[in-house]
Motif scaffolding. Structure first.
Motif, PDB file in Angstrom:
ATOM      1  N   ARG A   1       8.849   0.767  37.292  1.00  0.00           N
ATOM      2  CA  ARG A   1       9.638   1.698  36.476  1.00  0.00           C
ATOM      3  C   ARG A   1      10.652   2.460  37.317  1.00  0.00           C
ATOM      4  O   ARG A   1      11.748   2.748  36.864  1.00  0.00           O
ATOM      5  CB  ARG A   1       8.719   2.666  35.762  1.00  0.00           C
ATOM      6  N   GLN A   2      10.298   2.783  38.541  1.00  0.00           N
ATOM      7  CA  GLN A   2      11.167   3.579  39.407  1.00  0.00           C
ATOM      8  C   GLN A   2      12.201   2.744  40.156  1.00  0.00           C
ATOM      9  O   GLN A   2      13.235   3.265  40.569  1.00  0.00           O
ATOM     10  CB  GLN A   2      10.319   4.363  40.415  1.00  0.00           C
ATOM     11  N   HIS A   3      11.919   1.459  40.348  1.00  0.00           N
ATOM     12  CA  HIS A   3      12.792   0.590  41.136  1.00  0.00           C
ATOM     13  C   HIS A   3      13.068  -0.714  40.383  1.00  0.00           C
ATOM     14  O   HIS A   3      12.687  -1.797  40.846  1.00  0.00           O
ATOM     15  CB  HIS A   3      12.148   0.289  42.495  1.00  0.00           C
ATOM     16  N   PRO A   4      13.734  -0.649  39.243  1.00  0.00           N
ATOM     17  CA  PRO A   4      13.910  -1.842  38.412  1.00  0.00           C
ATOM     18  C   PRO A   4      14.736  -2.951  39.052  1.00  0.00           C
ATOM     19  O   PRO A   4      14.658  -4.099  38.620  1.00  0.00           O
ATOM     20  CB  PRO A   4      14.596  -1.295  37.158  1.00  0.00           C
ATOM     21  N   ASP A   5      15.504  -2.642  40.095  1.00  0.00           N
ATOM     22  CA  ASP A   5      16.335  -3.665  40.740  1.00  0.00           C
ATOM     23  C   ASP A   5      15.619  -4.403  41.869  1.00  0.00           C
ATOM     24  O   ASP A   5      16.194  -5.330  42.459  1.00  0.00           O
ATOM     25  CB  ASP A   5      17.619  -3.033  41.289  1.00  0.00           C
TER      26      ASP A   5
ATOM     27  N   SER B   1      -2.678  -3.915  32.016  1.00  0.00           N
ATOM     28  CA  SER B   1      -2.241  -5.286  31.801  1.00  0.00           C
ATOM     29  C   SER B   1      -1.169  -5.339  30.707  1.00  0.00           C
ATOM     30  O   SER B   1      -0.149  -6.016  30.848  1.00  0.00           O
ATOM     31  CB  SER B   1      -3.436  -6.160  31.421  1.00  0.00           C
ATOM     32  N   ARG B   2      -1.400  -4.611  29.643  1.00  0.00           N
ATOM     33  CA  ARG B   2      -0.431  -4.581  28.546  1.00  0.00           C
ATOM     34  C   ARG B   2       0.877  -3.908  28.973  1.00  0.00           C
ATOM     35  O   ARG B   2       1.965  -4.385  28.634  1.00  0.00           O
ATOM     36  CB  ARG B   2      -1.014  -3.870  27.340  1.00  0.00           C
ATOM     37  N   ARG B   3       0.791  -2.818  29.700  1.00  0.00           N
ATOM     38  CA  ARG B   3       2.004  -2.153  30.196  1.00  0.00           C
ATOM     39  C   ARG B   3       2.819  -3.086  31.084  1.00  0.00           C
ATOM     40  O   ARG B   3       4.041  -3.162  30.964  1.00  0.00           O
ATOM     41  CB  ARG B   3       1.648  -0.889  30.965  1.00  0.00           C
ATOM     42  N   ALA B   4       2.142  -3.775  31.994  1.00  0.00           N
ATOM     43  CA  ALA B   4       2.827  -4.704  32.887  1.00  0.00           C
ATOM     44  C   ALA B   4       3.463  -5.841  32.093  1.00  0.00           C
ATOM     45  O   ALA B   4       4.612  -6.218  32.339  1.00  0.00           O
ATOM     46  CB  ALA B   4       1.847  -5.254  33.923  1.00  0.00           C
TER      47      ALA B   4
ATOM     48  N   HIS C   1       8.362  -8.407  30.075  1.00  0.00           N
ATOM     49  CA  HIS C   1       9.090  -9.090  29.009  1.00  0.00           C
ATOM     50  C   HIS C   1      10.278  -8.291  28.479  1.00  0.00           C
ATOM     51  O   HIS C   1      11.207  -8.887  27.928  1.00  0.00           O
ATOM     52  CB  HIS C   1       8.133  -9.494  27.890  1.00  0.00           C
ATOM     53  N   GLN C   2      10.277  -6.993  28.657  1.00  0.00           N
ATOM     54  CA  GLN C   2      11.420  -6.186  28.224  1.00  0.00           C
ATOM     55  C   GLN C   2      12.553  -6.232  29.246  1.00  0.00           C
ATOM     56  O   GLN C   2      13.714  -6.401  28.875  1.00  0.00           O
ATOM     57  CB  GLN C   2      10.999  -4.742  27.995  1.00  0.00           C
ATOM     58  N   ARG C   3      12.225  -6.078  30.508  1.00  0.00           N
ATOM     59  CA  ARG C   3      13.262  -5.974  31.547  1.00  0.00           C
ATOM     60  C   ARG C   3      13.615  -7.300  32.211  1.00  0.00           C
ATOM     61  O   ARG C   3      14.720  -7.458  32.711  1.00  0.00           O
ATOM     62  CB  ARG C   3      12.827  -4.999  32.635  1.00  0.00           C
ATOM     63  N   TYR C   4      12.674  -8.201  32.248  1.00  0.00           N
ATOM     64  CA  TYR C   4      12.871  -9.441  33.012  1.00  0.00           C
ATOM     65  C   TYR C   4      12.549 -10.662  32.155  1.00  0.00           C
ATOM     66  O   TYR C   4      11.990 -11.647  32.632  1.00  0.00           O
ATOM     67  CB  TYR C   4      11.994  -9.427  34.267  1.00  0.00           C
ATOM     68  N   GLU C   5      12.921 -10.614  30.888  1.00  0.00           N
ATOM     69  CA  GLU C   5      12.533 -11.651  29.935  1.00  0.00           C
ATOM     70  C   GLU C   5      13.015 -13.052  30.300  1.00  0.00           C
ATOM     71  O   GLU C   5      12.414 -14.036  29.893  1.00  0.00           O
ATOM     72  CB  GLU C   5      13.008 -11.284  28.532  1.00  0.00           C
ATOM     73  N   LYS C   6      14.078 -13.156  31.077  1.00  0.00           N
ATOM     74  CA  LYS C   6      14.606 -14.471  31.436  1.00  0.00           C
ATOM     75  C   LYS C   6      14.108 -14.955  32.800  1.00  0.00           C
ATOM     76  O   LYS C   6      14.520 -16.016  33.260  1.00  0.00           O
ATOM     77  CB  LYS C   6      16.131 -14.436  31.413  1.00  0.00           C
ATOM     78  N   SER C   7      13.215 -14.210  33.399  1.00  0.00           N
ATOM     79  CA  SER C   7      12.709 -14.610  34.717  1.00  0.00           C
ATOM     80  C   SER C   7      11.655 -15.707  34.579  1.00  0.00           C
ATOM     81  O   SER C   7      11.037 -15.878  33.524  1.00  0.00           O
ATOM     82  CB  SER C   7      12.086 -13.407  35.432  1.00  0.00           C
ATOM     83  N   GLU C   8      11.472 -16.444  35.656  1.00  0.00           N
ATOM     84  CA  GLU C   8      10.429 -17.473  35.661  1.00  0.00           C
ATOM     85  C   GLU C   8       9.049 -16.846  35.489  1.00  0.00           C
ATOM     86  O   GLU C   8       8.148 -17.462  34.929  1.00  0.00           O
ATOM     87  CB  GLU C   8      10.477 -18.294  36.943  1.00  0.00           C
TER      88      GLU C   8
END
Length: 67
Positions: free
Chosen positions: A10-14, A42-45, A50-57
């Protein structure tokens, strides 16, 4: 460790390591030692992944979260 990972995400999204780390938190919820807070983390992670990195592998590899 799972809680620290979610907070870091949450603090370092990049940070490029975050999607994999969130995936591992979700997997630990299924395969690791569990306590009363495991399902919540587990649910938070999962949601953050899926919200921030939905297109990641790592999002593609993480189809479920575990209670």
């Amino acid at each position: 460790l799972a809680n620290e990972t979610v907070q870091w995400a949450r603090q370092h999204p990049d940070d490029a390591r975050i999607p994999e780390a969130l995936h591992l938190v979700v997997q630990t919820g299924r395969r690791g030692c569990r306590d009363d807070g495991t399902a919540t983390l587990s649910r938070r992670a999962f949601n953050l992944l899926h919200q921030r990195y939905e297109k990641s592998e790592w999002a593609a590899k993480t189809k479920y979260w575990y209670q």
